[in-house]
Design a protein around this motif. Sequence first.
Motif, PDB file in Angstrom:
ATOM      1  N   ALA A  43      50.604  46.442  39.123  1.00 28.00           N
ATOM      2  CA  ALA A  43      50.628  45.180  39.857  1.00 28.00           C
ATOM      3  C   ALA A  43      49.545  44.237  39.342  1.00 28.00           C
ATOM      4  O   ALA A  43      49.787  43.037  39.167  1.00 28.00           O
ATOM      5  CB  ALA A  43      50.446  45.432  41.352  1.00 28.00           C
ATOM      6  N   ALA A  44      48.360  44.771  39.080  1.00 26.88           N
ATOM      7  CA  ALA A  44      47.255  43.950  38.573  1.00 26.88           C
ATOM      8  C   ALA A  44      47.571  43.407  37.188  1.00 26.88           C
ATOM      9  O   ALA A  44      47.325  42.232  36.897  1.00 26.88           O
ATOM     10  CB  ALA A  44      45.967  44.759  38.545  1.00 26.88           C
ATOM     11  N   ARG A  45      48.120  44.252  36.346  1.00 25.79           N
ATOM     12  CA  ARG A  45      48.468  43.816  34.984  1.00 25.79           C
ATOM     13  C   ARG A  45      49.468  42.656  35.024  1.00 25.79           C
ATOM     14  O   ARG A  45      49.295  41.648  34.343  1.00 25.79           O
ATOM     15  CB  ARG A  45      49.027  44.986  34.186  1.00 25.79           C
ATOM     16  N   LYS A  46      50.497  42.802  35.827  1.00 23.82           N
ATOM     17  CA  LYS A  46      51.497  41.739  35.957  1.00 23.82           C
ATOM     18  C   LYS A  46      50.853  40.438  36.451  1.00 23.82           C
ATOM     19  O   LYS A  46      51.190  39.349  35.990  1.00 23.82           O
ATOM     20  CB  LYS A  46      52.626  42.156  36.904  1.00 23.82           C
ATOM     21  N   PHE A  70      39.743  50.142  45.529  1.00 23.66           N
ATOM     22  CA  PHE A  70      40.079  51.319  46.314  1.00 23.66           C
ATOM     23  C   PHE A  70      40.787  50.880  47.590  1.00 23.66           C
ATOM     24  O   PHE A  70      40.405  49.897  48.224  1.00 23.66           O
ATOM     25  CB  PHE A  70      38.834  52.100  46.720  1.00 23.66           C
ATOM     26  N   VAL A  71      41.792  51.634  47.970  1.00 27.94           N
ATOM     27  CA  VAL A  71      42.447  51.478  49.266  1.00 27.94           C
ATOM     28  C   VAL A  71      42.507  52.868  49.882  1.00 27.94           C
ATOM     29  O   VAL A  71      43.116  53.775  49.319  1.00 27.94           O
ATOM     30  CB  VAL A  71      43.877  50.893  49.136  1.00 27.94           C
ATOM     31  N   HIS A  72      41.851  53.022  51.010  1.00 26.23           N
ATOM     32  CA  HIS A  72      41.869  54.311  51.699  1.00 26.23           C
ATOM     33  C   HIS A  72      43.213  54.500  52.389  1.00 26.23           C
ATOM     34  O   HIS A  72      43.779  53.559  52.948  1.00 26.23           O
ATOM     35  CB  HIS A  72      40.724  54.400  52.706  1.00 26.23           C
ATOM     36  N   GLU A  73      43.691  55.714  52.350  1.00 25.33           N
ATOM     37  CA  GLU A  73      45.005  56.030  52.909  1.00 25.33           C
ATOM     38  C   GLU A  73      45.126  55.655  54.381  1.00 25.33           C
ATOM     39  O   GLU A  73      46.198  55.292  54.852  1.00 25.33           O
ATOM     40  CB  GLU A  73      45.299  57.518  52.706  1.00 25.33           C
ATOM     41  N   ASN A 115      48.363  43.688  47.534  1.00 25.43           N
ATOM     42  CA  ASN A 115      47.516  42.513  47.711  1.00 25.43           C
ATOM     43  C   ASN A 115      46.111  42.731  47.160  1.00 25.43           C
ATOM     44  O   ASN A 115      45.558  41.851  46.491  1.00 25.43           O
ATOM     45  CB  ASN A 115      47.434  42.117  49.188  1.00 25.43           C
ATOM     46  N   ARG A 116      45.541  43.876  47.436  1.00 30.41           N
ATOM     47  CA  ARG A 116      44.180  44.124  46.952  1.00 30.41           C
ATOM     48  C   ARG A 116      44.161  44.158  45.424  1.00 30.41           C
ATOM     49  O   ARG A 116      43.274  43.589  44.792  1.00 30.41           O
ATOM     50  CB  ARG A 116      43.625  45.420  47.545  1.00 30.41           C
ATOM     51  N   GLY A 149      42.940  41.829  49.846  1.00 27.28           N
ATOM     52  CA  GLY A 149      43.811  42.762  50.544  1.00 27.28           C
ATOM     53  C   GLY A 149      44.255  42.301  51.915  1.00 27.28           C
ATOM     54  O   GLY A 149      45.395  42.484  52.295  1.00 27.28           O
ATOM     55  N   ARG A 150      43.342  41.734  52.655  1.00 25.90           N
ATOM     56  CA  ARG A 150      43.647  41.250  54.000  1.00 25.90           C
ATOM     57  C   ARG A 150      43.263  39.769  54.088  1.00 25.90           C
ATOM     58  O   ARG A 150      42.804  39.198  53.119  1.00 25.90           O
ATOM     59  CB  ARG A 150      42.851  42.046  55.049  1.00 25.90           C
TER      60      ARG A 150
END
Length: 153
Positions: A19-22, A98-101, A116-117, A146-147
């Motif tokens: 997603a970041a690469r795109k 990082f996104v925590h589960e 989003n993040r 992210g938010r």
Amino acid sequence: MKKIGLTSTTFARYDMAKAARKQIEKQVTGVKFIERYVPGVKDLPVSAKKLIEEEGCELVMAFGMPGGEKIDKLCAHEASTGLIQAQLMTNTHIIEVFVHEDEGINDKDLKELMHNRATQHADNVVKMLFKPDALRKEAGQGIREGREDKGPL
């Protein structure tokens, strides 16, 4: 040509690196991406350091999805400390994504948060490497990835 390293974990449930690469490719050209994948967040610091020292990356994005348990949070903290140390050792930015589960309300919310993040940090990478004045304009604006932004005071 700028070299950007992307290192991600196989534990993550969404491919944030993709997603970041795109997102970066939509904004700039003349970028070479070098990607590496590792099992978990504690493997990210050495992977990022190798991307900088062995591949000549000018910036690295490190993506991980720590679990929600207490031990997972401890491992994420250790990984973050390792990423900071790698930055200081190489004098190169490593953007931790990082996104925590347990940050998501449900799977749909978690996937949206991860997307989003990743893409918002990718926007920051573009600004850091190609448009540094844009970051100056955003200083003190309560922007987060992210938010929803918090906004200025």
